[in-house]
Design a protein around this motif. Structure first.
Motif, PDB file in Angstrom:
ATOM      1  N   ARG A 167      -3.442 -21.004 -24.417  1.00 33.13           N
ATOM      2  CA  ARG A 167      -4.523 -19.672 -24.195  1.00 33.13           C
ATOM      3  C   ARG A 167      -4.929 -18.920 -25.343  1.00 33.13           C
ATOM      4  O   ARG A 167      -5.407 -18.044 -25.261  1.00 33.13           O
ATOM      5  N   TYR A 226      -8.480 -16.402 -31.848  1.00 32.99           N
ATOM      6  CA  TYR A 226      -9.022 -16.335 -29.901  1.00 32.99           C
ATOM      7  C   TYR A 226      -8.122 -16.042 -29.242  1.00 32.99           C
ATOM      8  O   TYR A 226      -6.724 -16.985 -29.025  1.00 32.99           O
ATOM      9  N   ARG A 227      -8.678 -15.488 -27.771  1.00 35.11           N
ATOM     10  CA  ARG A 227      -7.276 -16.359 -26.941  1.00 35.11           C
ATOM     11  C   ARG A 227      -8.528 -15.960 -25.600  1.00 35.11           C
ATOM     12  O   ARG A 227      -9.872 -15.831 -25.484  1.00 35.11           O
ATOM     13  N   ARG A 228      -7.940 -17.230 -24.799  1.00 37.55           N
ATOM     14  CA  ARG A 228      -9.199 -17.300 -23.274  1.00 37.55           C
ATOM     15  C   ARG A 228      -9.071 -16.871 -22.754  1.00 37.55           C
ATOM     16  O   ARG A 228      -8.161 -15.226 -21.763  1.00 37.55           O
ATOM     17  N   GLU A 279      -9.982 -25.156 -26.479  1.00 37.72           N
ATOM     18  CA  GLU A 279     -10.259 -23.749 -25.394  1.00 37.72           C
ATOM     19  C   GLU A 279     -10.014 -24.920 -24.174  1.00 37.72           C
ATOM     20  O   GLU A 279     -10.162 -24.099 -22.756  1.00 37.72           O
ATOM     21  N   GLY A 306     -11.670 -18.501 -18.829  1.00 36.76           N
ATOM     22  CA  GLY A 306     -11.898 -20.138 -19.569  1.00 36.76           C
ATOM     23  C   GLY A 306     -12.071 -20.036 -21.092  1.00 36.76           C
ATOM     24  O   GLY A 306     -11.956 -20.973 -21.435  1.00 36.76           O
ATOM     25  N   LEU A 307     -12.979 -18.982 -21.270  1.00 43.76           N
ATOM     26  CA  LEU A 307     -14.143 -19.547 -22.667  1.00 43.76           C
ATOM     27  C   LEU A 307     -12.800 -18.279 -23.740  1.00 43.76           C
ATOM     28  O   LEU A 307     -12.194 -17.224 -23.252  1.00 43.76           O
ATOM     29  N   TYR A 308     -12.597 -18.991 -24.774  1.00 39.50           N
ATOM     30  CA  TYR A 308     -12.269 -18.689 -26.055  1.00 39.50           C
ATOM     31  C   TYR A 308     -13.133 -17.059 -26.087  1.00 39.50           C
ATOM     32  O   TYR A 308     -14.204 -17.308 -26.710  1.00 39.50           O
TER      33      TYR A 308
END
Length: 287
Positions: A160, A175-177, A155, A181-183
């Motif tokens: 990404r 997960y996706r940022r 992360e 910028g957070l998952y």
């Protein structure tokens, strides 16, 4: 900092015995890691000055990983817009509080990434667009390493999307940022996970367990757009040719049937005419 080509220290001068396999937690410099342990058979990773040994996943989890890897190969055969790293290849994460060198089980580098993955690279010099780890659940520490520690690292490094695979769906994570910028967990639409990082890549979550083969996937609307489309086109051409031959054969059979019916009609009319003439001749003879 990229991977140095040579060590910056003499191994004997710092007490390194290269004939031994140092245990996890052994302190080594980054330079010595690249020189002596990056390509070690123990698949060491490096975390802020200390060696870490990559744990081994169980067979069922490896099968989940291998199915997703095959799916990515099908995708890239169609789109050809990225390159893959796997298992032994690492990349350097320069984080706010430390430096780490990780070897994800699978990595994706898009052609649009500002740092390309070169043909002769033995480590990736940029940040992977997608990382995949096959979870090892032998100990709580191994579970935490992928689900917590690496999640935070990837992360912060800017990876990404991050997928954690396991044969039990309850341990799987995707997960996706976000814009900060957070998952965040990637939502599944009717059980289908769609990647935003790798455009057009998608898979049904339950298929990580079912692991359908290409013969099934090419008939599935989820996978048909990118699984063996050339084979599908060839198959369609063959099917069209088969149908054309079938239609031609049906036309020939219908024409033959019509010819036979016409011949039967002519014979019947001829027989009726002959019978009528014979009856007329008989009546004339009687009179």
């Amino acid at each position: 900092m990229s991977a140095p080509a040579i060590a910056l220290t003499d191994p004997s001068a710092v007490g390194l015995d290269l004939d031994l396999d140092p245990p996890a937690g052994t302190g080594v410099s980054e330079a010595d890691y690249w020189a002596y342990y990056y390509e070690h058979e123990n698949a060491y990773e490096w975390n802020d000055g200390y060696l870490e040994v990559k744990p081994v996943s169980d067979t069922l989890t490896i099968q989940v990983y291998q199915w997703l890897l095959r799916l990515l190969h099908y995708y890239l055969d169609t789109h050809d817009n990225a390159r893959l790293t796997a298992l032994e290849m690492g990349f350097r994460l320069s984080l706010p509080d430390k430096v780490a060198i990780r070897k994800p089980d699978l990595g994706v580098v898009l052609d649009s990434n500002p740092i390309p993955l070169a043909d002769l690279d033995r480590s990736y010099k940029g940040t992977l667009d997608l990382c995949v780890e096959a979870l090892s659940d032998s100990t709580p520490a191994e579970i935490a390493r992928d689900t917590e520690q690496k999640r935070r690292e990837y992360e912060a490094a800017g990876v990404r999307e991050y997928y954690i695979l396991h044969h039990e769906p309850s341990w799987q994570r995707f997960y996706r940022r976000n814009a900060f910028g957070l998952y965040q967990p990637i939502p599944a639409d009717e059980g289908v996970l769609q990647s935003e990082v790798v455009p057009g890549l998608r898979f049904r979550l339950e298929d990580l367990q079912r692991q359908p083969g290409p013969a099934t996937m090419i008939e599935d609307a989820v996978y048909a757009p990118f699984v063996l489309p050339a084979w599908q086109r060839d198959r369609q051409v063959l099917e069209d040719e088969r149908r054309a031959r079938q239609q031609a054969e049906q036309g020939r059979q219908q024409a033959e049937q019509a010819r036979q019916q016409a011949e039967q009609l002519v014979r019947r009319e001829r027989a009726e005419k002959e019978a009528l003439l014979a009856e007329l001749a008989r009546l004339r003879g009687d009179s």
